[in-house]
Design an enzyme around this catalytic site. Structure first.
Site, PDB file in Angstrom:
ATOM      1  N   HIS A  58     -29.364 -53.160 -54.869  1.00 29.65           N
ATOM      2  CA  HIS A  58     -28.839 -52.278 -55.918  1.00 29.65           C
ATOM      3  C   HIS A  58     -29.837 -52.235 -57.080  1.00 29.65           C
ATOM      4  O   HIS A  58     -30.489 -53.235 -57.382  1.00 29.65           O
ATOM      5  CB  HIS A  58     -27.473 -52.785 -56.386  1.00 29.65           C
ATOM      6  CG  HIS A  58     -26.774 -51.816 -57.274  1.00 29.65           C
ATOM      7  ND1 HIS A  58     -27.063 -51.701 -58.619  1.00 29.65           N
ATOM      8  CD2 HIS A  58     -25.831 -50.879 -57.011  1.00 29.65           C
ATOM      9  CE1 HIS A  58     -26.310 -50.741 -59.131  1.00 29.65           C
ATOM     10  NE2 HIS A  58     -25.560 -50.227 -58.185  1.00 29.65           N
ATOM     11  N   SER A 108     -22.327 -42.087 -60.988  1.00 28.50           N
ATOM     12  CA  SER A 108     -21.323 -41.312 -61.717  1.00 28.50           C
ATOM     13  C   SER A 108     -20.483 -40.396 -60.821  1.00 28.50           C
ATOM     14  O   SER A 108     -20.178 -39.270 -61.198  1.00 28.50           O
ATOM     15  CB  SER A 108     -21.979 -40.519 -62.853  1.00 28.50           C
ATOM     16  OG  SER A 108     -22.575 -41.411 -63.787  1.00 28.50           O
ATOM     17  N   ASN A 132     -17.992 -50.133 -55.574  1.00 27.59           N
ATOM     18  CA  ASN A 132     -18.829 -51.240 -56.043  1.00 27.59           C
ATOM     19  C   ASN A 132     -18.257 -51.703 -57.379  1.00 27.59           C
ATOM     20  O   ASN A 132     -18.454 -51.049 -58.397  1.00 27.59           O
ATOM     21  CB  ASN A 132     -20.281 -50.753 -56.206  1.00 27.59           C
ATOM     22  CG  ASN A 132     -21.177 -51.821 -56.817  1.00 27.59           C
ATOM     23  OD1 ASN A 132     -20.786 -52.988 -56.909  1.00 27.59           O
ATOM     24  ND2 ASN A 132     -22.368 -51.430 -57.240  1.00 27.59           N
ATOM     25  N   GLY A 154     -23.766 -45.058 -64.047  1.00 23.90           N
ATOM     26  CA  GLY A 154     -23.012 -45.469 -65.236  1.00 23.90           C
ATOM     27  C   GLY A 154     -23.312 -44.622 -66.464  1.00 23.90           C
ATOM     28  O   GLY A 154     -22.959 -45.002 -67.580  1.00 23.90           O
ATOM     29  N   GLU A 177     -29.104 -43.713 -54.926  1.00 24.10           N
ATOM     30  CA  GLU A 177     -28.514 -43.831 -56.258  1.00 24.10           C
ATOM     31  C   GLU A 177     -29.602 -43.622 -57.302  1.00 24.10           C
ATOM     32  O   GLU A 177     -30.311 -44.569 -57.659  1.00 24.10           O
ATOM     33  CB  GLU A 177     -27.907 -45.223 -56.446  1.00 24.10           C
ATOM     34  CG  GLU A 177     -26.794 -45.552 -55.487  1.00 24.10           C
ATOM     35  CD  GLU A 177     -25.836 -46.574 -56.080  1.00 24.10           C
ATOM     36  OE1 GLU A 177     -24.674 -46.235 -56.263  1.00 24.10           O
ATOM     37  OE2 GLU A 177     -26.272 -47.694 -56.384  1.00 24.10           O
ATOM     38  N   GLU A 196     -29.455 -52.428 -60.155  1.00 25.79           N
ATOM     39  CA  GLU A 196     -29.233 -53.459 -61.183  1.00 25.79           C
ATOM     40  C   GLU A 196     -29.834 -54.787 -60.737  1.00 25.79           C
ATOM     41  O   GLU A 196     -30.334 -55.556 -61.553  1.00 25.79           O
ATOM     42  CB  GLU A 196     -27.722 -53.597 -61.467  1.00 25.79           C
ATOM     43  CG  GLU A 196     -27.225 -52.404 -62.279  1.00 25.79           C
ATOM     44  CD  GLU A 196     -25.782 -52.023 -62.046  1.00 25.79           C
ATOM     45  OE1 GLU A 196     -25.019 -52.831 -61.485  1.00 25.79           O
ATOM     46  OE2 GLU A 196     -25.413 -50.887 -62.406  1.00 25.79           O
ATOM     47  N   LYS A 229     -18.999 -54.317 -59.084  1.00 27.60           N
ATOM     48  CA  LYS A 229     -19.949 -55.039 -59.952  1.00 27.60           C
ATOM     49  C   LYS A 229     -19.263 -56.308 -60.492  1.00 27.60           C
ATOM     50  O   LYS A 229     -18.536 -56.961 -59.751  1.00 27.60           O
ATOM     51  CB  LYS A 229     -20.458 -54.117 -61.061  1.00 27.60           C
ATOM     52  CG  LYS A 229     -20.975 -52.789 -60.479  1.00 27.60           C
ATOM     53  CD  LYS A 229     -21.694 -51.922 -61.447  1.00 27.60           C
ATOM     54  CE  LYS A 229     -22.133 -50.633 -60.738  1.00 27.60           C
ATOM     55  NZ  LYS A 229     -22.971 -49.788 -61.530  1.00 27.60           N
TER      56      LYS A 229
END
Ligand code: PGA
Length: 249
Positions: free
Chosen positions: A95, A213, A9, A173, A167, A97, A11
């Site tokens: 996702h 991560s 991914n 991250g 996730e 985010e 991003k």
């Protein structure tokens, strides 16, 4: 046993030129990997040029998002049909985010999943609890809500096309991975929930992948768990060296 799926991914990273150069290199390694499905989700702008490079290779393309409508007056949005046209076979949906910064809800995510499947895209449906949820021991409750609402009204055959990406938001991250045991416990729970909703065959067949991560150092431990069928990799997928190591774990 489902074939493992390793997905990158990217991003909001990489220009067209950077993405094409990555594709030219990664396909050499990827073409020798027969026992896993390898997927890359670049930004929209790089999809079509990458599809040209990856044609006839073993690497598949994914979008990072799509719109739920077939077409219409939705300025700034991209439809499932456009994604297929640009060379996509998968689409990341929901996702964390997008949930956090763009107001996505389980109900809009559900509509996107339906549209993706109707156009032949395999949805990579992201779910995950926040640190606060985990501290309050609400992990299973939150995940169960996200799955039930996100997959609402889908036929068993449609659920079978989905890949579930667990996730944990606190691991994305941050450099903090869930331990292999923590992830396995959640994956086992998700699989049971899918079996209860869509039947044992679907429950056993759906790929449940882990994200948060993931690195070349922790991929093998994660993949050794019986209910972890792959990984969704953010930061460590941006450099060819680390992504190649993860693909070849
Ligand atoms: P990360 O991102 O690997 O950088 O934690 C994963 C993701 O957000 O999909």
């Amino acid at each position: 046993m489902a074939k493992p799926l390793i997905a990158a991914n990217w991003k909001m990273h990489k220009t067209v030129d950077e993405a094409v150069r990555f594709a030219q290199t990664v396909k050499i390694t990827g073409d020798n990997i027969l026992d896993k499905d390898i997927v890359i989700a670049p930004p929209f702008t790089a999809l079509y040029p990458m599809a040209g490079v990856l044609k006839n290779s073993r690497i598949h393309l994914s979008a990072q998002n799509l719109h739920w409508a077939e077409k219409g007056a939705y300025t700034g949005e991209v439809s499932a049909q456009m994604l297929v046209d640009a060379g996509c076979e998968y689409a990341i949906i929901g996702h964390s985010e997008r949930r956090a910064f763009f107001g996505e809800t389980d109900s809009t995510i559900n509509k996107k999943i339906v549209r993706a499947i109707a156009n032949g895209l395999n949805p990579v449906v992201c779910i995950g609890e926040t640190l606060e949820d985990r501290d309050q021991e609400r992990t299973f409750e939150v995940l169960s809500h996200q799955i039930t609402k996100g997959l609402n009204n889908l036929a068993s055959d449609d659920i079978r096309c989905c890949i579930i990406a667990y996730e944990p938001v606190w691991a994305i991250g941050t450099g903090k991975t869930a331990t292999a045991q923590q992830a396995e416990e959640v994956h086992r729970f998700i699989r049971q929930l899918l079996a209860d909703t869509a039947g044992e065959t679907v429950g056993n067949g759906v790929r449940i992948i882990y994200g948060g991560s993931v690195t070349p150092d922790n991929i093998s431990g994660l993949m050794a768990q019986p209910n972890i069928n792959g990984a969704l990799v953010g930061g460590a997928s941006l450099e060819i060296e680390s992504f190649a190591k993860i693909m070849q774990y």
